[in-house]
Design a protein around this motif. Structure first.
Motif, mmCIF file in Angstrom:
data_model
loop_
_atom_site.group_PDB
_atom_site.id
_atom_site.type_symbol
_atom_site.label_atom_id
_atom_site.label_comp_id
_atom_site.label_asym_id
_atom_site.label_seq_id
_atom_site.Cartn_x
_atom_site.Cartn_y
_atom_site.Cartn_z
ATOM 1 N N SER A 69 0.672 -1.247 0.077
ATOM 2 C CA SER A 69 0.006 0.006 0.059
ATOM 3 C C SER A 69 0.743 1.406 -0.072
ATOM 4 O O SER A 69 0.536 2.171 -0.776
ATOM 5 C CB SER A 69 -0.912 -0.004 1.095
ATOM 6 O OG SER A 69 -0.290 -0.080 2.547
ATOM 7 N N THR A 70 1.953 1.241 0.532
ATOM 8 C CA THR A 70 3.092 2.424 0.777
ATOM 9 C C THR A 70 4.522 1.356 0.525
ATOM 10 O O THR A 70 4.534 0.366 0.830
ATOM 11 C CB THR A 70 3.101 3.084 1.880
ATOM 12 O OG1 THR A 70 3.288 2.068 2.890
ATOM 13 C CG2 THR A 70 1.673 3.504 2.022
ATOM 14 N N PRO A 71 5.373 2.299 0.011
ATOM 15 C CA PRO A 71 6.689 1.738 0.045
ATOM 16 C C PRO A 71 7.264 1.182 1.664
ATOM 17 O O PRO A 71 7.812 0.258 1.695
ATOM 18 C CB PRO A 71 7.697 2.752 -0.394
ATOM 19 C CG PRO A 71 6.809 3.797 -1.019
ATOM 20 C CD PRO A 71 5.801 3.723 -0.708
ATOM 21 N N ASP A 72 6.959 1.882 2.721
ATOM 22 C CA ASP A 72 7.168 1.522 4.075
ATOM 23 C C ASP A 72 6.469 0.446 4.428
ATOM 24 O O ASP A 72 7.226 -0.670 4.856
ATOM 25 C CB ASP A 72 6.976 2.550 4.940
ATOM 26 C CG ASP A 72 8.127 3.221 5.704
ATOM 27 O OD1 ASP A 72 9.388 3.052 5.031
ATOM 28 O OD2 ASP A 72 7.804 4.392 6.160
ATOM 29 N N ASN A 73 5.208 0.058 3.887
ATOM 30 C CA ASN A 73 4.606 -1.153 4.302
ATOM 31 C C ASN A 73 4.785 -2.215 3.327
ATOM 32 O O ASN A 73 5.051 -3.352 3.976
ATOM 33 C CB ASN A 73 3.010 -0.737 4.116
ATOM 34 C CG ASN A 73 2.250 0.289 5.165
ATOM 35 O OD1 ASN A 73 2.824 0.455 6.122
ATOM 36 N ND2 ASN A 73 1.010 0.682 4.744
ATOM 37 N N GLN A 74 5.349 -2.070 2.468
ATOM 38 C CA GLN A 74 6.172 -3.012 1.537
ATOM 39 C C GLN A 74 7.171 -3.885 2.133
ATOM 40 O O GLN A 74 7.316 -4.807 2.380
ATOM 41 C CB GLN A 74 6.217 -2.618 0.092
ATOM 42 C CG GLN A 74 7.164 -3.301 -0.729
ATOM 43 C CD GLN A 74 6.513 -4.528 -1.517
ATOM 44 O OE1 GLN A 74 5.147 -4.611 -1.277
ATOM 45 N NE2 GLN A 74 7.258 -5.350 -2.351
ATOM 46 N N ARG A 75 8.066 -2.801 2.377
ATOM 47 C CA ARG A 75 9.334 -3.194 3.255
ATOM 48 C C ARG A 75 8.860 -4.133 4.497
ATOM 49 O O ARG A 75 9.791 -5.291 4.774
ATOM 50 C CB ARG A 75 10.238 -2.034 3.441
ATOM 51 C CG ARG A 75 11.537 -2.227 4.570
ATOM 52 C CD ARG A 75 12.401 -1.041 4.776
ATOM 53 N NE ARG A 75 11.511 -0.180 5.796
ATOM 54 C CZ ARG A 75 11.183 -0.480 6.777
ATOM 55 N NH1 ARG A 75 11.391 -1.182 7.613
ATOM 56 N NH2 ARG A 75 10.527 0.635 7.546
ATOM 57 N N GLU B 52 9.724 -7.987 5.585
ATOM 58 C CA GLU B 52 10.463 -8.292 6.647
ATOM 59 C C GLU B 52 9.595 -9.326 7.554
ATOM 60 O O GLU B 52 10.122 -10.381 8.078
ATOM 61 C CB GLU B 52 10.855 -6.991 7.582
ATOM 62 C CG GLU B 52 11.896 -6.169 6.873
ATOM 63 C CD GLU B 52 12.184 -4.935 7.443
ATOM 64 O OE1 GLU B 52 11.771 -5.000 8.850
ATOM 65 O OE2 GLU B 52 12.773 -4.045 7.018
ATOM 66 N N THR B 53 8.311 -9.171 7.468
ATOM 67 C CA THR B 53 7.497 -9.898 8.458
ATOM 68 C C THR B 53 7.460 -11.186 7.699
ATOM 69 O O THR B 53 7.582 -12.081 8.527
ATOM 70 C CB THR B 53 5.973 -9.350 8.604
ATOM 71 O OG1 THR B 53 6.062 -8.014 9.216
ATOM 72 C CG2 THR B 53 5.115 -10.186 9.362
ATOM 73 N N MET B 54 7.314 -11.342 6.605
ATOM 74 C CA MET B 54 7.314 -12.697 6.080
ATOM 75 C C MET B 54 8.711 -13.456 5.901
ATOM 76 O O MET B 54 8.653 -14.658 6.158
ATOM 77 C CB MET B 54 6.645 -12.441 4.398
ATOM 78 C CG MET B 54 5.458 -12.386 4.587
ATOM 79 S SD MET B 54 4.567 -12.446 2.641
ATOM 80 C CE MET B 54 4.254 -10.657 2.514
ATOM 81 N N ARG B 55 9.876 -12.715 5.916
ATOM 82 C CA ARG B 55 11.044 -13.461 6.024
ATOM 83 C C ARG B 55 11.071 -14.211 7.466
ATOM 84 O O ARG B 55 12.123 -14.983 7.762
ATOM 85 C CB ARG B 55 12.272 -12.390 5.900
ATOM 86 C CG ARG B 55 12.355 -11.752 4.491
ATOM 87 C CD ARG B 55 13.738 -10.990 4.295
ATOM 88 N NE ARG B 55 13.900 -10.776 2.963
ATOM 89 C CZ ARG B 55 13.479 -9.321 2.393
ATOM 90 N NH1 ARG B 55 13.136 -8.566 3.082
ATOM 91 N NH2 ARG B 55 13.764 -9.387 1.291
ATOM 92 N N LEU B 56 10.404 -13.629 8.645
ATOM 93 C CA LEU B 56 10.492 -14.299 9.900
ATOM 94 C C LEU B 56 9.900 -15.780 9.678
ATOM 95 O O LEU B 56 10.179 -16.408 10.760
ATOM 96 C CB LEU B 56 9.499 -13.503 10.732
ATOM 97 C CG LEU B 56 10.054 -12.207 11.145
ATOM 98 C CD1 LEU B 56 8.853 -11.337 11.874
ATOM 99 C CD2 LEU B 56 11.254 -11.825 11.939
#
Length: 192
Positions: free
Chosen positions: A157-163, A167-171
């Motif tokens: 939805s935003t570049p920050d939310n993408q990042r 990061e969350t999925m990498r967990l």
């Protein structure tokens, strides 16, 4: 590389998430369209093993969705409203492929499992990484499906939310692997 039994699941590449001139739900700064090239390459590479999903509003919101749609009443429209149509290129590529329409953000469901022939390996691309993509990836992984999220074919939805979503999925590695289209297609490229 793409596994022989792996399917590509394309999440919600719809006008409502692409067209920022009228949609408050559109990915910020045209980032939706930055994923077009990777998406087209992936859809071609997976051939017949591609399934598509669409978000649609419920006929009548229930439970927590009542309050949600109080904040977003402009999106509470019939399922055939053009805002929920695929973008033109997505519609062209989706012809002849399974399409699952859901009133929930997460798209992992029995209908999708059937559409992809019960495979236990999927690659995900689409929008929005921090909403529908995240919920779909987590539910599929929780069901024991190996998920590869193709970062350059996803927009948040935003570049920050993408990042943050990546990061969350990498967990959740190794259940969820964040990768990129060049890696899947045999080349190498940096992951966003």
């Amino acid at each position: 590389m793409i596994d022989d039994d792996e399917w590509l699941v394309v999440i919600d590449r719809q006008k409502v998430f692409a067209q920022s001139d009228w949609s408050a739900w559109a990915c910020a700064d045209g980032s939706y369209h930055a994923t077009d090239e990777a998406f087209v390459r992936l859809a071609g590479a997976y051939g017949e093993r591609v399934a598509y999903t669409r978000y649609i509003a419920p006929d009548e919101p229930k439970d927590a969705w009542v309050a949600y749609f109080r904040d977003w009443p402009q999106f509470l429209v019939p399922l055939d409203d053009p805002m929920y149509d695929f973008t033109d290129e997505t519609a062209r590529l989706a012809e002849g492929h399974p399409v699952i329409s859901r009133t929930t953000f997460g798209k992992w469901c029995p209908e999708l499992e059937v559409a992809i022939g019960g495979t236990r390996r999927i690659a995900l691309c689409g929008v929005a990484t921090d909403c529908c993509m995240l919920l779909t990836a987590l539910a599929a992984a929780d069901a024991g499906v190996r998920v590869r999220l193709v970062a350059d074919a996803c927009a948040g939805s935003t570049p920050d939310n993408q990042r943050l979503a990546l990061e969350t999925m990498r967990l959740f590695s190794p259940l969820i692997e964040v990768t990129d289209s060049a890696t899947l297609l045999g080349g190498r490229a940096a992951v966003a």
